[in-house]
Design a protein around this motif. Structure first.
Motif, mmCIF file in Angstrom:
data_model
loop_
_atom_site.group_PDB
_atom_site.id
_atom_site.type_symbol
_atom_site.label_atom_id
_atom_site.label_comp_id
_atom_site.label_asym_id
_atom_site.label_seq_id
_atom_site.Cartn_x
_atom_site.Cartn_y
_atom_site.Cartn_z
ATOM 1 N N ILE A 1 13.285 27.855 -2.393
ATOM 2 C CA ILE A 1 12.092 27.846 -1.537
ATOM 3 C C ILE A 1 12.404 27.013 -0.296
ATOM 4 O O ILE A 1 12.749 25.828 -0.395
ATOM 5 N N LEU A 2 12.336 27.671 0.873
ATOM 6 C CA LEU A 2 12.581 26.981 2.150
ATOM 7 C C LEU A 2 11.246 26.861 2.880
ATOM 8 O O LEU A 2 10.489 27.829 2.957
ATOM 9 N N ALA A 3 10.939 25.689 3.419
ATOM 10 C CA ALA A 3 9.651 25.498 4.099
ATOM 11 C C ALA A 3 9.860 24.878 5.480
ATOM 12 O O ALA A 3 10.649 23.938 5.645
ATOM 13 N N HIS A 4 9.138 25.413 6.462
ATOM 14 C CA HIS A 4 9.183 24.809 7.798
ATOM 15 C C HIS A 4 8.300 23.555 7.816
ATOM 16 O O HIS A 4 7.333 23.449 7.060
ATOM 17 N N SER A 5 8.630 22.636 8.717
ATOM 18 C CA SER A 5 7.906 21.356 8.809
ATOM 19 C C SER A 5 6.450 21.506 9.249
ATOM 20 O O SER A 5 5.719 20.527 9.263
ATOM 21 N N TYR A 6 6.027 22.711 9.649
ATOM 22 C CA TYR A 6 4.623 22.913 10.030
ATOM 23 C C TYR A 6 3.793 23.456 8.859
ATOM 24 O O TYR A 6 2.632 23.811 9.028
ATOM 25 N N GLN A 7 4.415 23.564 7.676
ATOM 26 C CA GLN A 7 3.677 24.052 6.512
ATOM 27 C C GLN A 7 2.721 22.977 5.981
ATOM 28 O O GLN A 7 2.877 21.789 6.289
ATOM 29 N N VAL A 8 1.739 23.412 5.165
ATOM 30 C CA VAL A 8 0.796 22.430 4.592
ATOM 31 C C VAL A 8 1.565 21.498 3.648
ATOM 32 O O VAL A 8 2.606 21.883 3.087
ATOM 33 N N PRO A 9 1.084 20.265 3.459
ATOM 34 C CA PRO A 9 1.824 19.274 2.663
ATOM 35 C C PRO A 9 2.262 19.749 1.276
ATOM 36 O O PRO A 9 3.403 19.499 0.868
ATOM 37 N N TRP A 10 1.417 20.448 0.527
ATOM 38 C CA TRP A 10 1.808 20.864 -0.822
ATOM 39 C C TRP A 10 3.079 21.708 -0.771
ATOM 40 O O TRP A 10 3.964 21.581 -1.615
ATOM 41 N N ILE A 11 3.128 22.603 0.198
ATOM 42 C CA ILE A 11 4.286 23.503 0.274
ATOM 43 C C ILE A 11 5.527 22.737 0.740
ATOM 44 O O ILE A 11 6.618 22.930 0.218
ATOM 45 N N GLN A 12 5.358 21.825 1.684
ATOM 46 C CA GLN A 12 6.507 20.989 2.094
ATOM 47 C C GLN A 12 7.067 20.238 0.889
ATOM 48 O O GLN A 12 8.278 20.096 0.736
ATOM 49 N N GLU A 13 6.152 19.734 0.038
ATOM 50 C CA GLU A 13 6.596 18.903 -1.099
ATOM 51 C C GLU A 13 7.263 19.713 -2.206
ATOM 52 O O GLU A 13 8.188 19.248 -2.853
ATOM 53 N N VAL A 14 6.769 20.937 -2.437
ATOM 54 C CA VAL A 14 7.317 21.715 -3.556
ATOM 55 C C VAL A 14 8.625 22.425 -3.176
ATOM 56 O O VAL A 14 9.409 22.803 -4.047
ATOM 57 N N ALA A 15 8.858 22.591 -1.876
ATOM 58 C CA ALA A 15 10.040 23.344 -1.428
ATOM 59 C C ALA A 15 11.331 22.641 -1.859
ATOM 60 O O ALA A 15 11.370 21.417 -1.999
ATOM 61 N N HIS A 16 12.381 23.448 -2.035
ATOM 62 C CA HIS A 16 13.693 22.839 -2.312
ATOM 63 C C HIS A 16 14.230 22.184 -1.054
ATOM 64 O O HIS A 16 14.994 21.232 -1.106
ATOM 65 N N PHE A 17 13.821 22.744 0.112
ATOM 66 C CA PHE A 17 14.261 22.141 1.373
ATOM 67 C C PHE A 17 13.202 22.378 2.447
ATOM 68 O O PHE A 17 12.703 23.489 2.589
ATOM 69 N N THR A 18 12.854 21.314 3.178
ATOM 70 C CA THR A 18 11.922 21.425 4.302
ATOM 71 C C THR A 18 12.682 21.038 5.562
ATOM 72 O O THR A 18 13.417 20.044 5.564
ATOM 73 N N GLY A 19 12.510 21.811 6.637
ATOM 74 C CA GLY A 19 13.250 21.471 7.851
ATOM 75 C C GLY A 19 12.751 22.226 9.058
ATOM 76 O O GLY A 19 11.742 22.937 9.005
ATOM 77 N N ASP A 20 13.462 22.077 10.186
ATOM 78 C CA ASP A 20 13.112 22.824 11.396
ATOM 79 C C ASP A 20 13.853 24.164 11.379
ATOM 80 O O ASP A 20 14.602 24.463 10.441
ATOM 81 N N SER A 21 13.657 24.955 12.427
ATOM 82 C CA SER A 21 14.220 26.316 12.427
ATOM 83 C C SER A 21 15.743 26.319 12.247
ATOM 84 O O SER A 21 16.278 27.134 11.501
ATOM 85 N N LEU A 22 16.419 25.397 12.944
ATOM 86 C CA LEU A 22 17.877 25.374 12.886
ATOM 87 C C LEU A 22 18.353 24.983 11.483
ATOM 88 O O LEU A 22 19.231 25.634 10.901
ATOM 89 N N GLU A 23 17.739 23.942 10.931
ATOM 90 C CA GLU A 23 18.138 23.492 9.585
ATOM 91 C C GLU A 23 17.880 24.589 8.546
ATOM 92 O O GLU A 23 18.693 24.806 7.639
#
Ligand code: 13P
Ligand code: SF4
Length: 324
Positions: free
Chosen positions: A31-53
């Motif tokens: 699960i990849l999440a962008h840094s503009y996602q809601v907090p729950w999704i940022q927290e559950v993701a395997h990796f949260t980052g910007d577009s390049l990351e």
């Protein structure tokens, strides 16, 4: 609690997160999440980052399935980089007004007017536009990408005019610019910065280059109307790095408000204040916790890209990943 979090009242965060992670493990999904996602999704993701990351993660993963919690062009980019993986997006309608500001046909017509020009496309574009481009870039490496192009070459830069102005300032190069904008960042205005600074005069300012106020802020800083040593135009990842390095206790953040959660988690001792509380991307927020669960449970909303378009777009994206 945000609206999106409140949409699953019967399941608390821990039970929801356990189910998401266990379904992801069952289907060998990352699960990849962008840094503009809601907090729950940022927290559950395997990796949260910007577009390049996130592009780098998508290219390197050995998971069979990529569940992309972001907007459609980002999931398309993941599919182009990992054509043998299944890429899911929890809501197919999560688009981007900036990416919609130019089509492949419009870019072809623009190129015809500038034969021989090099095309640099912000990653916030459709696969069809990327397929017509020489280089992609993100806010994190747009300056380096333009610097990598031989001096004297004409450059068509698209589709964000505020990012283009930032790149022109940083590189001293003149670009041909597509006059698109992101409605969320464009809506953060110089008056927002002035109001926040009047409230918090000791705060540092971090401004995303897509913002409508970025050029004005640089001008205000150079003419002494803003504190020059405390005014920084930075990409999303640049903001996270600066937040770790600064000794300011308070930081005013001019970008989509989702990033504030990441900043607070990373630097809990500092106070992060949104320059404009209304800077919320409704497309990013279409990805809700319950839609993420459904996507994993039912294996739904697969993102596909025409093979010929993907093959042509991949070169521009790989150049972006290689630079900066
Ligand atoms: P990045 O800073 O991750 O490039 O993203 C900006 C943005 O608006 C993404 O949609
Ligand atoms: Fe597109 Fe702007 Fe939303 Fe980013 S914040 S996805 S650029 S509309």
């Amino acid at each position: 609690m945000t609206t999106a979090q409140a949409e699953i009242p019967e399941l608390g965060y821990l039970a929801w997160a356990r189910e998401v992670r266990s379904l992801a493990a069952e289907c060998n999904a990352v699960i990849l999440a962008h840094s503009y996602q809601v907090p729950w999704i940022q927290e559950v993701a395997h990796f949260t980052g910007d577009s390049l990351e996130l592009s780098r993660r998508a290219a390197a993963t050995d998971a069979e399935v990529i569940v992309f919690c972001g907007v459609h062009f980002m999931a398309e980019t993941a599919k182009i980089l990992s054509p043998d993986r299944t890429v899911l997006i929890p809501d197919m309608d999560a688009g981007c007004s900036l990416a919609d500001s130019i089509t492949g046909a419009q870019l072809r017509a623009w190129k015809d007017e500038h034969p021989g020009a090099v095309v640099v496309a912000y990653v916030n574009t459709s696969a069809e536009v990327k397929a017509e481009s020489d280089y992609c870039c993100t806010s994190a490496n747009a300056v380096q990408v333009v610097q990598a192009i031989p001096a004297g070459k004409e450059i068509l830069f698209l589709p964000d005019m505020f990012l283009a102005a930032h790149v022109e300032r940083q590189t001293g190069r003149k670009l041909e610019v597509w006059m698109g904008e992101c409605h969320v960042h464009a809506g953060i205005e110089p008056a927002d910065l002035e109001d926040r600074l009047a409230e918090f005069p000791d705060a540092e300012l971090m401004i995303h280059p897509e913002c409508g106020c970025a050029s004005h802020a640089v001008w205000m800083a150079s003419s002494g109307m803003l504190p020059a040593n405390r005014t920084h135009v930075l990409s999303t990842s640049g903001m996270l790095r600066r937040a770790a390095a600064t000794d300011a206790r308070r930081v005013i953040v001019a970008t989509e408000t989702g990033l504030i959660h990441r900043l607070r988690v990373a630097q809990p001792e500092r106070e992060f204040i949104a320059a404009n509380e209304a800077a919320i991307c409704r497309y990013m927020k279409m990805i809700t916790p319950d839609k993420l669960l459904d996507s994993l449970r039912l294996n739904i909303h697969e993102v596909t890209v025409d093979r010929d378009v993907a093959d042509r777009a991949r070169l521009a994206i790989e150049r972006m990943i290689a630079i900066g």
